[in-house]
Write a protein that holds these residues in place. Structure first.
Motif, PDB file in Angstrom:
ATOM      1  N   PRO A   1       0.840  -1.205   0.000  1.00  0.00           N
ATOM      2  CA  PRO A   1       0.000   0.000   0.000  1.00  0.00           C
ATOM      3  C   PRO A   1       0.877   1.259   0.000  1.00  0.00           C
ATOM      4  N   GLY A   2       0.573   2.158  -0.910  1.00  0.00           N
ATOM      5  CA  GLY A   2       1.272   3.440  -0.942  1.00  0.00           C
ATOM      6  C   GLY A   2       2.727   3.353  -1.362  1.00  0.00           C
ATOM      7  N   GLY A   3       3.093   2.355  -2.134  1.00  0.00           N
ATOM      8  CA  GLY A   3       4.487   2.305  -2.587  1.00  0.00           C
ATOM      9  C   GLY A   3       4.699   1.092  -3.457  1.00  0.00           C
ATOM     10  N   LYS A   4       5.926   0.947  -3.914  1.00  0.00           N
ATOM     11  CA  LYS A   4       6.190  -0.229  -4.738  1.00  0.00           C
ATOM     12  C   LYS A   4       6.998  -1.235  -3.926  1.00  0.00           C
ATOM     13  N   GLY A   5       6.850  -2.476  -4.277  1.00  0.00           N
ATOM     14  CA  GLY A   5       7.528  -3.497  -3.504  1.00  0.00           C
ATOM     15  C   GLY A   5       8.541  -4.250  -4.324  1.00  0.00           C
ATOM     16  N   HIS A   6       8.907  -5.400  -3.811  1.00  0.00           N
ATOM     17  CA  HIS A   6       9.948  -6.175  -4.458  1.00  0.00           C
ATOM     18  C   HIS A   6       9.515  -7.622  -4.588  1.00  0.00           C
ATOM     19  N   GLY A   7       8.231  -7.791  -4.871  1.00  0.00           N
ATOM     20  CA  GLY A   7       7.689  -9.133  -4.954  1.00  0.00           C
ATOM     21  C   GLY A   7       8.419  -9.972  -5.994  1.00  0.00           C
ATOM     22  N   SER A   8       8.836  -9.353  -7.120  1.00  0.00           N
ATOM     23  CA  SER A   8       9.465 -10.127  -8.190  1.00  0.00           C
ATOM     24  C   SER A   8      10.799 -10.706  -7.730  1.00  0.00           C
ATOM     25  N   GLU A   9      11.439 -10.031  -6.779  1.00  0.00           N
ATOM     26  CA  GLU A   9      12.719 -10.557  -6.300  1.00  0.00           C
ATOM     27  C   GLU A   9      12.537 -11.934  -5.667  1.00  0.00           C
ATOM     28  N   ALA A  10      11.360 -12.139  -5.100  1.00  0.00           N
ATOM     29  CA  ALA A  10      11.120 -13.426  -4.455  1.00  0.00           C
ATOM     30  C   ALA A  10      11.234 -14.546  -5.479  1.00  0.00           C
ATOM     31  N   TYR A  11      10.700 -14.279  -6.698  1.00  0.00           N
ATOM     32  CA  TYR A  11      10.788 -15.314  -7.734  1.00  0.00           C
ATOM     33  C   TYR A  11      12.239 -15.551  -8.143  1.00  0.00           C
ATOM     34  N   VAL A  12      13.017 -14.483  -8.216  1.00  0.00           N
ATOM     35  CA  VAL A  12      14.425 -14.634  -8.587  1.00  0.00           C
ATOM     36  C   VAL A  12      15.110 -15.554  -7.583  1.00  0.00           C
ATOM     37  N   ILE A  13      14.875 -15.247  -6.299  1.00  0.00           N
ATOM     38  CA  ILE A  13      15.533 -16.037  -5.256  1.00  0.00           C
ATOM     39  C   ILE A  13      15.053 -17.490  -5.296  1.00  0.00           C
ATOM     40  N   LEU A  14      13.741 -17.658  -5.356  1.00  0.00           N
ATOM     41  CA  LEU A  14      13.218 -19.030  -5.366  1.00  0.00           C
ATOM     42  C   LEU A  14      13.735 -19.780  -6.600  1.00  0.00           C
ATOM     43  N   GLY A  15      13.831 -19.059  -7.711  1.00  0.00           N
ATOM     44  CA  GLY A  15      14.361 -19.653  -8.936  1.00  0.00           C
ATOM     45  C   GLY A  15      15.817 -20.066  -8.753  1.00  0.00           C
ATOM     46  N   LEU A  16      16.604 -19.188  -8.164  1.00  0.00           N
ATOM     47  CA  LEU A  16      18.026 -19.495  -7.983  1.00  0.00           C
ATOM     48  C   LEU A  16      18.207 -20.684  -7.029  1.00  0.00           C
ATOM     49  N   VAL A  17      17.418 -20.692  -5.964  1.00  0.00           N
ATOM     50  CA  VAL A  17      17.551 -21.800  -5.019  1.00  0.00           C
ATOM     51  C   VAL A  17      17.152 -23.113  -5.702  1.00  0.00           C
ATOM     52  N   SER A  18      16.063 -23.051  -6.462  1.00  0.00           N
ATOM     53  CA  SER A  18      15.666 -24.259  -7.194  1.00  0.00           C
ATOM     54  C   SER A  18      16.787 -24.700  -8.130  1.00  0.00           C
ATOM     55  N   ALA A  19      17.415 -23.736  -8.812  1.00  0.00           N
ATOM     56  CA  ALA A  19      18.503 -24.059  -9.748  1.00  0.00           C
ATOM     57  C   ALA A  19      19.654 -24.727  -8.995  1.00  0.00           C
ATOM     58  N   LEU A  20      19.920 -24.253  -7.791  1.00  0.00           N
ATOM     59  CA  LEU A  20      20.985 -24.858  -6.989  1.00  0.00           C
ATOM     60  C   LEU A  20      20.685 -26.334  -6.751  1.00  0.00           C
ATOM     61  N   MET A  21      19.426 -26.602  -6.415  1.00  0.00           N
ATOM     62  CA  MET A  21      19.047 -27.972  -6.108  1.00  0.00           C
ATOM     63  C   MET A  21      19.132 -28.841  -7.360  1.00  0.00           C
ATOM     64  N   ILE A  22      18.631 -28.258  -8.470  1.00  0.00           N
ATOM     65  CA  ILE A  22      18.606 -29.054  -9.701  1.00  0.00           C
ATOM     66  C   ILE A  22      20.024 -29.338 -10.200  1.00  0.00           C
ATOM     67  N   THR A  23      20.899 -28.336 -10.137  1.00  0.00           N
ATOM     68  CA  THR A  23      22.271 -28.576 -10.609  1.00  0.00           C
ATOM     69  C   THR A  23      22.955 -29.611  -9.720  1.00  0.00           C
ATOM     70  N   ASP A  24      22.626 -29.567  -8.436  1.00  0.00           N
ATOM     71  CA  ASP A  24      23.177 -30.581  -7.541  1.00  0.00           C
ATOM     72  C   ASP A  24      22.697 -31.973  -7.959  1.00  0.00           C
ATOM     73  N   MET A  25      21.406 -32.042  -8.312  1.00  0.00           N
ATOM     74  CA  MET A  25      20.850 -33.340  -8.722  1.00  0.00           C
ATOM     75  C   MET A  25      21.481 -33.824 -10.024  1.00  0.00           C
ATOM     76  N   VAL A  26      21.825 -32.869 -10.898  1.00  0.00           N
ATOM     77  CA  VAL A  26      22.477 -33.254 -12.154  1.00  0.00           C
ATOM     78  C   VAL A  26      23.879 -33.777 -11.853  1.00  0.00           C
ATOM     79  N   PHE A  27      24.579 -33.024 -11.003  1.00  0.00           N
ATOM     80  CA  PHE A  27      25.960 -33.383 -10.673  1.00  0.00           C
ATOM     81  C   PHE A  27      26.008 -34.772 -10.031  1.00  0.00           C
ATOM     82  N   ASP A  28      25.170 -34.963  -9.014  1.00  0.00           N
ATOM     83  CA  ASP A  28      25.191 -36.253  -8.331  1.00  0.00           C
ATOM     84  C   ASP A  28      24.501 -37.349  -9.135  1.00  0.00           C
ATOM     85  N   GLY A  29      23.475 -36.952  -9.853  1.00  0.00           N
ATOM     86  CA  GLY A  29      22.731 -37.933 -10.643  1.00  0.00           C
ATOM     87  C   GLY A  29      23.597 -38.537 -11.732  1.00  0.00           C
TER      88      GLY A  29
END
Ligand code: SF4
Ligand code: SF4
Lengths: 263, 683
Positions: free
Chosen positions: B153-181
């Motif tokens: 309310p009354g300003g702009k937020g940073h909601g999109s950053e949440a997707y960036v972070i969640l995306g990066l964390v997911s990428a970390l997990m997936i690359t780990d799965m590729v490496f170990d897989g």
């Protein structure tokens, strides 16, 4: 713009039990708290706001007993540049005319473009000083003034009329204006703001220093003599409206209609 | 053919360990520089002594930081956050190991060998899957079921950053799965799926064992993981996810002086001499308050519980943090020159007066914030600045002037402070003169002395004290307003005056304890006054009297009605007194006590006490008291009991304006006890 603001020290009667003093010429004032007249607070604020906009100097002056220094200091804290405290025991009992005489004497030899006062005082509601002061100094006067602006050597303002009408007026400077309340939003004066001006000198000027004779001030210099001050007789006809909200609202509307409050 | 390990494979002809070293150095240098810039701004903030009571602070860090104690207050989001946080903690070892594997194929952390290593590997594999699942749930939840508290309310937020972070964390997990897989595919034996579920899932998508492609994926997965990891690390301090780094220090340094307001400036003898009083410019915030801004996760729990936000005032506490952080990041950038701040005044331009005056200082925001971010002190600091500029809402000026002149906001004369005692039948209230003694000093405060409705509570309390055989007295004309709201409205000079007057009056009399039924007076005397006096709230005293058998009740007044208890902010949240009032209520025969959904630390402010009774807000859609009365009627309350005179006034008004008159009544706990006194004959 050099502005002189005249302020009055008045008793606060709002929550007090009023009593008539001996001789029935006044109310009992000893245990009443005093403060700056509310109308004058707006006048000081207006002067300071004008100064902040167009520059100049604000002088505050009051004919008031010793305790009133507090009010003058608060005016300095509000932004006035200097304050003068006119007092002499002989001033006691001055009416509007005598007070105007004292103020006129003080102001006469000072440079000024504008004199501001409140239109009325909260205590006696006479509304005399502004107009008489203007007459004594030979400058034009207006009352219930708001929206003050300047144009070269002229002042433009609005003046309240009956029925919510406004009159736009233009006047030559120097002039004396008695302001309405609500023409600005007075700033808050904090304890720290007052402390900042704690050491500012507020000269006290007595009758002799002003060059006035004791016969020109106090009861002797006054034109009005109070005959009697009395409490209003206990009123009749007050009705306490009981019942639920709807019932009460209905009765209230009825009364207002009856008495012509609403059409 | 065996699988090549990352450390064995040069990249574009450069040996892998050199590549690893370059990435590590660049990433850490960048990170260090960003952190240096951020910390540099903290150092420019005002002093704030937060290094005392280290033991207590470690406890806070363990409970609220590592223990995530407040997270489950929002159950769904809280559990997700706890899982994610636990995942981060567990996988941090994995990340270090992976960085080491860039240098040597045999790298391992000390102690992490043999069966310990195996156990960790198994645990890690489960955690990888869990974190990936949590990330997916979070993304869906944000995108599809966006909770209202994520609004800005009354300003702009940073909601999109949440997707960036969640995306990066997911990428970390997936690359780990590729490496170990890929490794699993190459070397794996049957039955590993149970031990290494993530790697096994990764292996399902891998090409032929022994193929060149498998090798590429193994090496590629590794480097991708490393790049994502350092990318994430460096994204944190420039986004709202800085909290990943700062939250635990923020909790460690949180405010230990509950209920009190901070001094104008710490370590300054005479604050009146300061060039700027309070916070006008950004750098006038204390370093800890700037750290709060860095740490805010935009979760919106504070605003979700803020009564001002609820009724439509322009204040939303989380927006203060977001706007302040945006201001900091914009004006003190990581690279390049600082921005000109001369044209913009933080207090007034960035956070407006309307927002600043709208706060009731109820503390709901602070009770909710998972990482203990503070708002009241900041708001008071900004008010101090506005007060110093004379910029105060007109509705608050008059009562403040009255306190300055007469020691109370009601404009009553000092001499009449004890007038309420005159028409008490059969009860004598002693006005303690200087040098006189009593066991209890009953601090009535301005409301109890001058407000006709609250005088009734004063009388009730005098009757209770008499009925229980207590020896008590009042200060009478020597009592001055307690100053709780004056301080919270930022008029520190006036607060000092009133508190010094009361302290002098206390010192001139002899008593064992102060007692007051006004939680606001209770709070400021207990927590703000520089001189400490033993003080109890009326509810505590009454609980004690009941326990000692000096008070007993009948159910004549309550008559089995449904009663709910409204926790006053200054009793509950600010001073932790939740049980005593409930204990006293529980002793009234036949009472049917029902809790509102929002009770105890989640209690909903009725719009504030003291001077705030005079405050007029133009933006609110409805009154806080009305919202609260609706909550009470939801549980079918016939009697709302509170333990604060201002709650009483606000709720009584609200009962009328919501049309609940006759259906519901509000009484103070003191009045209810008075009316239920066993020994006390009611007229
Ligand atoms: S103290 Fe209460 S009113 Fe003020 S911001 Fe926090 S929740 Fe809102
Ligand atoms: S201050 Fe705390 S509760 Fe409010 S949005 Fe930030 S992290 Fe969440």
């Amino acid at each position: 713009m050099d502005i002189i603001v005249c302020v009055k020290w008045v008793p606060d009667t709002s929550e007090a039990d009023l009593a008539i003093a001996g001789g029935a010429k006044d109310i009992k004032k000893d245990d009443l708290d005093h403060d700056i007249n509310d109308w004058d607070r707006f006048a000081v604020e207006e002067a300071v706001q004008i100064k902040e906009k167009v520059g100049g100097k604000v002088t505050v002056v009051s004919v008031a007993p010793e305790d009133a220094e507090e009010m003058l200091r608060e005016s300095l804290a509000r932004g006035a540049d200097e304050a003068f405290h006119l007092w002499d025991d002989a001033f006691e009992g001055s009416d509007g005319y005598a007070v105007a005489t004292i103020l006129a004497k003080f102001i006469k030899d000072r440079p000024f473009d504008l004199i501001l006062t409140g239109t009325l005082a909260d205590d006696d509601c006479s509304g005399q000083v502004g107009g008489m002061l203007a007459a004594m100094l030979g400058v034009p006067n207006a009352v219930l003034v708001s929206s003050i602006e300047f144009l070269d050597r002229k002042v433009k303002f609005k003046k309240e009329l009956e029925g919510g009408l406004y009159e736009a007026v233009e006047m030559d400077l120097p002039a004396q204006l008695s302001v309405a309340t609500g023409l600005n939003e007075p700033r808050f004066v904090s304890i720290r703001a007052v402390r900042k001006v704690a050491s500012a000198e507020i000269p006290v000027i007595d009758c002799g220093e002003l060059g006035l004779d004791e016969s020109q001030v106090g009861p002797q210099g006054s034109k009005i003599q109070v005959e009697e001050v009395a409490m209003p007789p206990e009123g009749e006809g007050a009705e306490i409206i009981g019942g639920g909200a709807e019932e009460a609202a209905g009765r209230l509307a009825e009364i207002l209609k009856e008495k012509g409050g609403i059409g | 053919m065996t699988l090549l390990e990352p450390a064995d494979v040069p990249i574009a002809g450069i040996p892998a360990y050199i590549v690893a070293l370059i990435i590590l150095t660049l990433a850490l240098c960048f990170f260090a520089f960003v952190m240096y810039r951020r910390i540099d701004l903290l150092r420019r903030g005002m002093p704030d002594p937060r290094f005392s009571d280290i033991g207590e602070r470690i406890k806070l860090a363990l409970v609220y930081g590592f223990g995530q104690y407040r997270q489950p207050r929002y159950l769904g989001a809280g559990v997700l956050h706890i899982l994610l946080f636990a995942g981060f903690m567990i996988l941090s070892l994995r990340s270090l190991t992976l960085i080491g594997l860039g240098f040597s194929p045999d790298f391992h952390l000390p102690l992490l060998t043999g069966s310990a290593a195996f156990a960790y590997e198994v645990l890690k594999d489960y955690v990888v899957l869990m974190v990936l699942a949590v990330c997916i749930i979070c993304i869906v939840r944000r995108a599809v079921f966006t909770p209202a508290r994520y609004d800005h309310p009354g300003g702009k937020g940073h909601g999109s950053e949440a997707y960036v972070i969640l995306g990066l964390v997911s990428a970390l997990m997936i690359t780990d799965m590729v490496f170990d897989g890929s490794a699993l595919k190459q070397n794996g034996a049957q039955g590993h799926a149970l031990f290494f579920p993530a790697a096994s899932i990764g292996a399902l998508f891998m090409p032929e064992k022994g193929s060149q492609a498998l090798n590429y994926l193994h090496i590629g997965g590794y480097w991708a993981h490393i790049l994502v990891f350092f990318g994430l690390l460096n994204f944190l301090p420039i986004s709202k996810h800085f909290h990943v780094i700062t939250a635990i220090p923020n909790v460690f340094f949180s405010n230990l002086n509950k209920g009190a307001i901070k001094p104008v400036e710490c370590g300054v003898d005479d604050w009146m001499e300061l060039p700027e009083c309070g916070v006008g410019h950004f750098e006038r915030f204390t370093w800890k308050h700037i750290l709060d801004f860095y740490s805010c996760a935009d979760c919106g729990r504070c605003s979700d519980n803020c009564p001002a936000t609820t009724v439509g005032r322009t204040l939303s506490p989380k927006m203060i943090s977001i706007k302040a952080r945006d201001f900091a990041y914009e004006h003190y950038p990581i690279f390049g020159a600082e921005k000109d701040r001369s044209k913009i005044q933080f207090t007034g331009d960035v956070v407006t007066g309307d927002e600043i005056w709208a706060c009731t200082t109820c503390g709901a925001c602070e009770a909710e914030c998972p990482i203990l971010i503070e708002y009241i002190d900041k708001i008071v600091d900004m008010r101090r600045y506005l007060i110093d500029q004379g910029d105060v809402p007109q509705s608050l000026q008059k009562p403040m002037q009255q306190i300055k002149k007469k020691g109370n906001a009601y404009g009553g004369s000092k001499a009449k402070r004890a007038a309420w005692t005159k028409d008490l039948e059969g009860v004598e209230v002693r006005e303690l003169k200087k040098g006189e003694a009593a066991d209890l000093l009953f601090f009535v405060d301005s409301c109890g002395s001058f407000d006709p409705r609250i005088q009734e509570i004063s009388k009730s309390f005098a009757r209770i004290l008499t009925a229980s055989g207590s020896d008590f007295g009042i200060l009478g004309a020597d009592e001055t307003d307690s100053g709780n709201e004056i301080r919270r409205l930022g008029e520190e000079g006036l607060f000092e005056q009133v508190c010094q007057k009361n302290i002098a009056a206390f010192l001139e009399r002899d008593f064992k304890e102060i007692v007051t039924f006004d939680p606001h007076a209770f709070n400021t005397i207990r927590n703000d006054y520089p001189e400490k006096f033993p003080i109890v709230h009326a509810s505590q005293l009454m609980a004690r009297l009941v326990r000692n058998g000096r008070l007993s009740f009948t159910g004549d007044y309550v008559q089995g009605k449904v009663v709910t208890y409204h926790d006053p902010c200054y009793l509950g949240r600010h001073n932790g007194i939740y049980e005593d009032p409930r204990f006293v209520l529980g002793r009234i025969p036949g009472i049917r006590l029902r809790e509102m959904e929002r009770s105890r630390s989640r209690s909903f402010c009725c719009s504030g006490g003291g001077l705030l009774l005079w405050y007029e807000n133009e933006q609110e859609r409805e009154r806080m008291g009305e919202v609260r009365v609706k909550m009470a009627s939801e549980v079918g309350a016939e009697i709302v009991v509170t333990a604060c005179p201002f709650c009483l006034i606000n709720l009584e008004d609200a009962i009328k304006t919501t049309g609940n008159e006759g259906k519901m009544e509000v009484v103070d706990l003191v009045e209810l006890v008075d009316r239920s006194l066993g020994t006390h004959a009611r007229e």
